[in-house]
Write a protein that holds these residues in place. Structure first.
Motif, PDB file in Angstrom:
ATOM      1  N   MET A 224      -4.977  -9.230  -0.875  1.00  0.00           N
ATOM      2  CA  MET A 224      -5.246 -10.042   0.311  1.00  0.00           C
ATOM      3  C   MET A 224      -4.262 -11.202   0.383  1.00  0.00           C
TER       4      MET A 224
ATOM      5  N   GLN B  66      -7.694  -4.739  -5.405  1.00  0.00           N
ATOM      6  CA  GLN B  66      -7.873  -5.342  -4.082  1.00  0.00           C
ATOM      7  C   GLN B  66      -6.745  -6.325  -3.839  1.00  0.00           C
TER       8      GLN B  66
ATOM      9  N   LYS C 157      -8.769  -7.508   3.741  1.00  0.00           N
ATOM     10  CA  LYS C 157      -8.601  -7.065   2.359  1.00  0.00           C
ATOM     11  C   LYS C 157      -8.550  -5.541   2.308  1.00  0.00           C
ATOM     12  N   TRP C 158      -7.753  -5.047   1.356  1.00  0.00           N
ATOM     13  CA  TRP C 158      -7.685  -3.606   1.137  1.00  0.00           C
ATOM     14  C   TRP C 158      -7.915  -3.321  -0.347  1.00  0.00           C
ATOM     15  N   GLY C 159      -8.587  -2.207  -0.639  1.00  0.00           N
ATOM     16  CA  GLY C 159      -8.856  -1.827  -2.013  1.00  0.00           C
ATOM     17  C   GLY C 159      -8.571  -0.359  -2.260  1.00  0.00           C
ATOM     18  N   THR C 160      -8.127  -0.038  -3.453  1.00  0.00           N
ATOM     19  CA  THR C 160      -7.888   1.367  -3.794  1.00  0.00           C
ATOM     20  C   THR C 160      -9.226   2.075  -4.024  1.00  0.00           C
TER      21      THR C 160
ATOM     22  N   TRP D 262      -6.663   4.136   0.162  1.00  0.00           N
ATOM     23  CA  TRP D 262      -7.131   2.781   0.431  1.00  0.00           C
ATOM     24  C   TRP D 262      -8.339   2.752   1.361  1.00  0.00           C
TER      25      TRP D 262
ATOM     26  N   GLU E 243     -16.866  -2.026   0.327  1.00  0.00           N
ATOM     27  CA  GLU E 243     -15.632  -1.939  -0.445  1.00  0.00           C
ATOM     28  C   GLU E 243     -15.827  -1.053  -1.674  1.00  0.00           C
TER      29      GLU E 243
ATOM     30  N   LYS F  66       0.833  -1.213   0.000  1.00  0.00           N
ATOM     31  CA  LYS F  66       0.000   0.000   0.000  1.00  0.00           C
ATOM     32  C   LYS F  66       0.866   1.261   0.000  1.00  0.00           C
TER      33      LYS F  66
ATOM     34  N   ALA G  71     -11.702  -3.684   2.406  1.00  0.00           N
ATOM     35  CA  ALA G  71     -12.591  -4.398   1.484  1.00  0.00           C
ATOM     36  C   ALA G  71     -13.044  -5.739   2.048  1.00  0.00           C
TER      37      ALA G  71
ATOM     38  N   ARG H 284     -20.954  -5.529  -9.031  1.00  0.00           N
ATOM     39  CA  ARG H 284     -19.966  -4.886  -8.161  1.00  0.00           C
ATOM     40  C   ARG H 284     -20.616  -3.868  -7.230  1.00  0.00           C
TER      41      ARG H 284
END
Length: 364
Positions: free
Chosen positions: A339, A337, A228-231, A200, A331, A189, A203, A322
């Motif tokens: 993970m 994303q 989980k992480w998402g932009t 970020w 998210e 990240k 997610a 989505r």
């Protein structure tokens, strides 16, 4: 000439021309209509005078047999013995009870009790009570009544079938995998934010799922799925997607993981039909999903990087799916994303108990 009115009046007001009066006692052989009230009284008296016939022994035997059979069935289900209900013995007993009930129905003095026994048998039999027991067992997950002591012992095995316990104990612990995964995620990240300005959002939360032991029970091991992480920003340009994956590859190498590989192009080994089904198109330039993968084999860590690109969705179906997912989890609708996932991990807090329980399973 006789006046018609006078002739009519004669029959109305006099007895001239009327039929003769019957002789005393009526005509011989004449049919008499009985008095309804008198007839009802006679029938009632006859009914009261008739002695009541008690039910015979066969009727009582049928009723008691039906009740006892119902009690036995319900007791078997309550004790968890659903398998007993469907046993040959219980089926034979039910046939015997049915035979007794039918015999009671064929006798005048046993018909009433036989009908009661038939009602009980129809409500409580192998089919109805067995179905009730099956539903109860399925809802509670309690199948103990159908298992031997050896099966119950195997079901309590703390490890994984066909996996040596020494291999489990030599792996990194849950806590070690969590620490290394979170460190790699933080570096990914940070690097992507520094190079591309991404921000970020979470997610998905961390998840620990118990692993099955291969004998019908749960082991002491868990499958770890990181947070989980998402932009927050979409990534739609093909060259930018490749550049993002290159940065992730560099960071993973610093954390002792193998080079990241694409799952959505021809190098993955998937044919064009399967890639189109999974990723919206066989051509990475027009795909609405990109999926890349890395691991630290023989270690347990697995890494997934997924890019969702709604600009490649011509039908609008992918965007709607989505948006529905984002509504459930919070998210971002599109973007990258990341993970980690690692199966069959033992927590350091459970290590001592794991080794103690293994003593009950020599040779494992």
């Amino acid at each position: 000439m006789v006046d018609p009115e006078q002739q009519r009046a004669r029959y109305v007001t006099h007895s001239d021309g009327a039929p003769p009066v019957p002789p005393p006692g009526g005509y011989r052989g004449a049919r008499r209509t009985p008095d309804p009230a008198a007839l009802a009284t006679e029938n009632a008296v006859a009914t009261l005078d008739a002695p009541k016939q008690p039910a015979d022994a066969l009727g009582w035997i049928a009723l008691v047999s039906g009740i006892l059979f119902a009690v036995v069935l319900l007791g078997a289900v309550a004790s968890g013995g659903t398998d007993i209900v469907y046993g040959v013995t219980m089926l034979a007993v039910q046939l015997l009870v049915v035979a007794v009930v039918i015999a009671a129905l064929l006798t005048p003095r046993g018909r009433a009790l036989g009908a009661a026994a038939l009602t009980i048998t129809l409500l409580f039999n192998v089919a109805t009570v067995g179905a009730l027991g099956a539903v109860q067992t399925s809802a509670s997950g309690n199948y103990e009544g159908a298992k031997s002591e050896e099966q119950k012992h195997e079901e309590a095995y703390p490890g994984i079938k066909d996996t040596p316990s020494a291999d489990i104990l030599s792996r990194p612990s849950l806590e070690q995998v969590r620490e290394s995964s979170e460190a790699a995620m933080a570096d990914i990240k940070e690097r992507l934010s520094a190079e591309f300005g991404y921000t970020w959002s979470p997610a998905g939360d961390e998840d620990l799922r118990p692993e099955r032991n291969g004998y019908g029970g749960e082991s002491m091991l868990v499958q770890y799925t990181s947070q989980k992480w998402g932009t927050n920003e979409p990534i739609q340009d093909h060259d930018r997607k490749l550049a993002v994956m290159d940065v992730i590859d560099d960071v993973l190498a610093e954390h002792d993981m193998w080079g990241i590989i694409s799952l959505n192009d021809a190098s993955s080994g998937l044919d064009a039909t399967m890639r189109e089904k999974l990723y919206g198109s066989a051509d990475p330039r027009t795909q609405d999903v990109w999926e890349w993968y890395s691991d630290d084999y023989p270690g347990p860590r697995r890494f997934y990087a997924t890019i969702y690109d709604t600009s490649q969705d011509d039908s609008g179906e992918f965007r709607r799916s989505r948006e529905a997912q984002a509504a459930r989890t919070g998210e971002p609708v599109e973007g990258l994303q990341i993970m980690f996932l690692a199966p069959e991990l033992l927590s350091e807090a459970d290590r001592a108990e794991f080794e103690q329980r293994l003593e009950e399973y020599p040779g494992s």
